[in-house]
Design a protein around this motif. Structure first.
Motif, PDB file in Angstrom:
ATOM      1  N   THR A 191      57.033  41.793 153.192  1.00 46.78           N
ATOM      2  CA  THR A 191      57.212  42.503 154.465  1.00 46.78           C
ATOM      3  C   THR A 191      57.125  44.007 154.302  1.00 46.78           C
ATOM      4  OG1 THR A 191      59.632  42.704 154.292  1.00 46.78           O
ATOM      5  CG2 THR A 191      58.752  40.660 155.255  1.00 46.78           C
ATOM      6  N   LYS A 192      57.261  44.498 153.094  1.00 47.97           N
ATOM      7  CA  LYS A 192      57.346  45.937 152.856  1.00 47.97           C
ATOM      8  C   LYS A 192      56.093  46.520 152.209  1.00 47.97           C
ATOM      9  CE  LYS A 192      62.395  46.492 152.562  1.00 47.97           C
ATOM     10  NZ  LYS A 192      62.794  45.219 153.168  1.00 47.97           N
ATOM     11  N   LEU A 193      55.292  45.698 151.571  1.00 41.91           N
ATOM     12  CA  LEU A 193      54.121  46.199 150.845  1.00 41.91           C
ATOM     13  C   LEU A 193      52.918  46.336 151.769  1.00 41.91           C
ATOM     14  CD1 LEU A 193      54.456  44.170 147.531  1.00 41.91           C
ATOM     15  CD2 LEU A 193      54.720  46.650 147.809  1.00 41.91           C
ATOM     16  N   PRO A 194      52.044  47.298 151.511  1.00 45.59           N
ATOM     17  CA  PRO A 194      50.825  47.445 152.315  1.00 45.59           C
ATOM     18  C   PRO A 194      49.793  46.378 151.945  1.00 45.59           C
ATOM     19  CG  PRO A 194      50.835  49.053 150.546  1.00 45.59           C
ATOM     20  CD  PRO A 194      52.174  48.353 150.486  1.00 45.59           C
ATOM     21  N   VAL A 195      48.850  46.157 152.850  1.00 44.72           N
ATOM     22  CA  VAL A 195      47.778  45.199 152.576  1.00 44.72           C
ATOM     23  C   VAL A 195      46.868  45.715 151.475  1.00 44.72           C
ATOM     24  CG1 VAL A 195      45.744  44.067 153.564  1.00 44.72           C
ATOM     25  CG2 VAL A 195      47.862  44.221 154.890  1.00 44.72           C
ATOM     26  N   LYS A 196      46.631  47.020 151.449  1.00 41.94           N
ATOM     27  CA  LYS A 196      45.795  47.592 150.395  1.00 41.94           C
ATOM     28  C   LYS A 196      46.163  49.049 150.177  1.00 41.94           C
ATOM     29  CE  LYS A 196      41.982  48.755 153.536  1.00 41.94           C
ATOM     30  NZ  LYS A 196      40.534  48.564 153.795  1.00 41.94           N
ATOM     31  N   TYR A 197      45.660  49.598 149.082  1.00 35.54           N
ATOM     32  CA  TYR A 197      45.858  50.994 148.742  1.00 35.54           C
ATOM     33  C   TYR A 197      44.502  51.691 148.663  1.00 35.54           C
ATOM     34  CZ  TYR A 197      50.604  49.710 147.190  1.00 35.54           C
ATOM     35  OH  TYR A 197      51.894  49.256 147.132  1.00 35.54           O
TER      36      TYR A 197
END
Length: 489
Positions: A191-197
């Motif tokens: 829930t806290k991490l982005p889909v990509k960087y």
């Protein structure tokens, strides 16, 4: 000091970032922890310190995940620890056990320190607070997932502890660690991490990595409904198989491609951050076979005369599992290469009968390979999803995911299979697709087939886990608190 570092690996390392995305691992300071945990940059650097704990354990991971199984062997008479792993003779004094234990607990310790401090951090200063929490929890979950798969019951430590507490910290049941740490951490992380960087942050854990690892956890626990749901979510995040399987192993290209989900990152260049994989899996040059070595150097840029271990030799059974015209076979398992003149140059090194080309990468120095370790990639997700769906009675739909992997490999699609037949086909496909990527042994254990398949090689019923490191036992010296795994006493 040694009690705290050996018992639960309480080594605090804060690192900075640069170069191959974020993976420089140089200590930033020796000042107090409270001073360091102030700004967003402080926490970001601290999270990089968590990643550093995985570097050594994943150099050895193939021995746990591959060499222990039936698809890989150790051909040479040198490398005593590898010989013991291969033959179910692992001794609790073997360094591979201690190095993995300490590496994972170093990551866990650093993660616990971050999580203890970040809760009260000023959001105005720590602008990526949620991301740091998610990333830290993902890494802690990964460390515990590997620990319980390798050792079984282990100490469950989720907050900073004193030296006195460390001596009293015993082993916790695997199920409790799954329920209270691994699954909870991954649910929060997704829930806290982005889909990509983008930019220099590429290579950090993403939402897809958290969901994929959680799907693997559910599959390991035979919760096929949750595994299916979570792995299907991964398929909506933009991942795709590379068109050419061999491009996965071309280290002149970016390893962060459409199939990449999460790697343990290494950086060549003389900084001490490269991996050992090219040396580990390259032929033992000193034993002969100069013609083949010359061709490997020409094709892959491997240093002529480099020190190598000839590890991870494919078994005859592994050669046999590939179908005719399977495009994965040549890079996965080999007995030679095509030379500059177009002729086959056969393996002729003494004692070595096979090798894999998966980690052949350009080298400018020994043990300084750019090759990452693929913790999870999209093909793994598709095969796990096919397995979960088949177990849930959705065999026809499961085959669509299995056949995506087969299509890329250039082999015919499966159709009209029963649930039992599909199960075996999926197991077989994982062997072909994921050879020497750390999956085979853990697949055998989680599916309950390890003893049946590995008993002829020396496996005993208690050997689904490895012995605890001797050093850990000697520090506690109290079997009531910290006992050896049954069968290894």
């Amino acid at each position: 000091m040694k009690g705290i570092t050996c018992t639960v690996g309480l080594v605090f390392l804060l690192m900075t970032s640069c170069n191959k995305n974020f993976i420089e691992l140089t200590p930033v300071s020796t000042v107090s922890v409270d001073v360091l945990y102030k700004t967003d940059k402080d926490f970001q650097d601290a999270v990089v310190g968590v990643y550093s704990g995985f570097r050594v354990p994943y150099q050895n991971f193939w021995q746990f995940g591959d060499l222990r199984g039936d698809d890989t062997k150790h051909d040479l008479a040198n490398g005593l620890e590898s010989i013991r792993v291969d033959n179910f003779l692992t001794d609790y004094s073997d360094n591979i056990l201690l190095a993995s234990w300490r590496g994972y607990y170093s990551a866990i310790t650093n993660a616990n320190a971050i999580l203890a401090k970040i809760g009260t951090a000023d959001p105005a200063l720590v602008t990526n607070k949620d991301r740091h929490i998610g990333e830290t929890k993902f890494l802690r979950a990964l460390a515990y997932f590997n620990l319980v798969r390798i050792f079984g019951d282990v100490p469950m430590v989720t907050t900073p502890v004193t030296i006195e507490d460390a001596y009293k910290t015993g082993r916790e049941k695997v199920d409790k660690i799954y329920d209270e740490v691994i699954i909870k951490d991954l649910l929060d992380a997704e829930t806290k991490l982005p889909v990509k960087y983008t930019g220099t942050d590429v290579g950090r854990a993403t939402r897809g990595a958290a969901k994929a690892l959680l799907g693997k956890v559910y599959l390991t626990r035979k919760d096929f409904v949750k595994a299916e749901d979570k792995l299907k979510e991964v398929t909506t995040l933009g991942y795709a198989l590379l068109k050419n399987y061999n491009d996965l192993w071309d280290y002149t290209k970016d390893e962060h491609h459409s199939e990449y989900i999460f790697d343990i990152e290494y950086l060549a260049g003389g900084l001490g951050l490269g991996s050992t994989f090219t040396n580990t899996f390259t032929l033992e040059f000193q034993s002969g076979g100069k013609a083949l070595v010359d061709e490997l150097s020409r094709i892959y840029g491997i240093l002529p005369g480099a020190t190598a271990a000839s590890g991870g030799n494919p078994t005859a059974a592994m050669f046999a599992v590939y179908e005719p015209n399977d495009l994965r076979k040549d890079v996965s398992v080999a007995t030679g290469v095509i030379g500059a003149d177009g002729k086959f140059v056969a393996l002729s090194t003494t004692g070595v009968t096979s090798f894999s080309k998966k980690y052949m990468a350009p080298l400018k120095a020994n043990n300084d390979s750019p090759a990452n370790w693929k913790v999870v990639r999209y093909a793994d997700v598709l095969l796990m999803l096919a397995e979960a769906m088949n177990e849930n009675g959705k065999t026809t739909e499961a085959l669509t995911y299995l056949n995506q992997v087969r299509q890329r490999a250039g082999v015919p699609a499966h159709a009209g299979l029963t649930k039992d037949d599909a199960r075996e086909k999926i197991y077989l496909e994982r062997r072909r697709e994921l050879y020497l990527e750390g999956h085979r042994w853990f697949d055998l254990v989680r599916t309950g087939r390890a003893l049946t398949i590995m008993a002829p090689f020396g496996m005993k019923p208690y050997m689904t886990v490895f012995p605890l490191p001797l050093t850990e036992l000697e520090i506690i010296r109290n079997p009531a608190v910290f006992a050896q795994n049954p069968g290894y006493e």
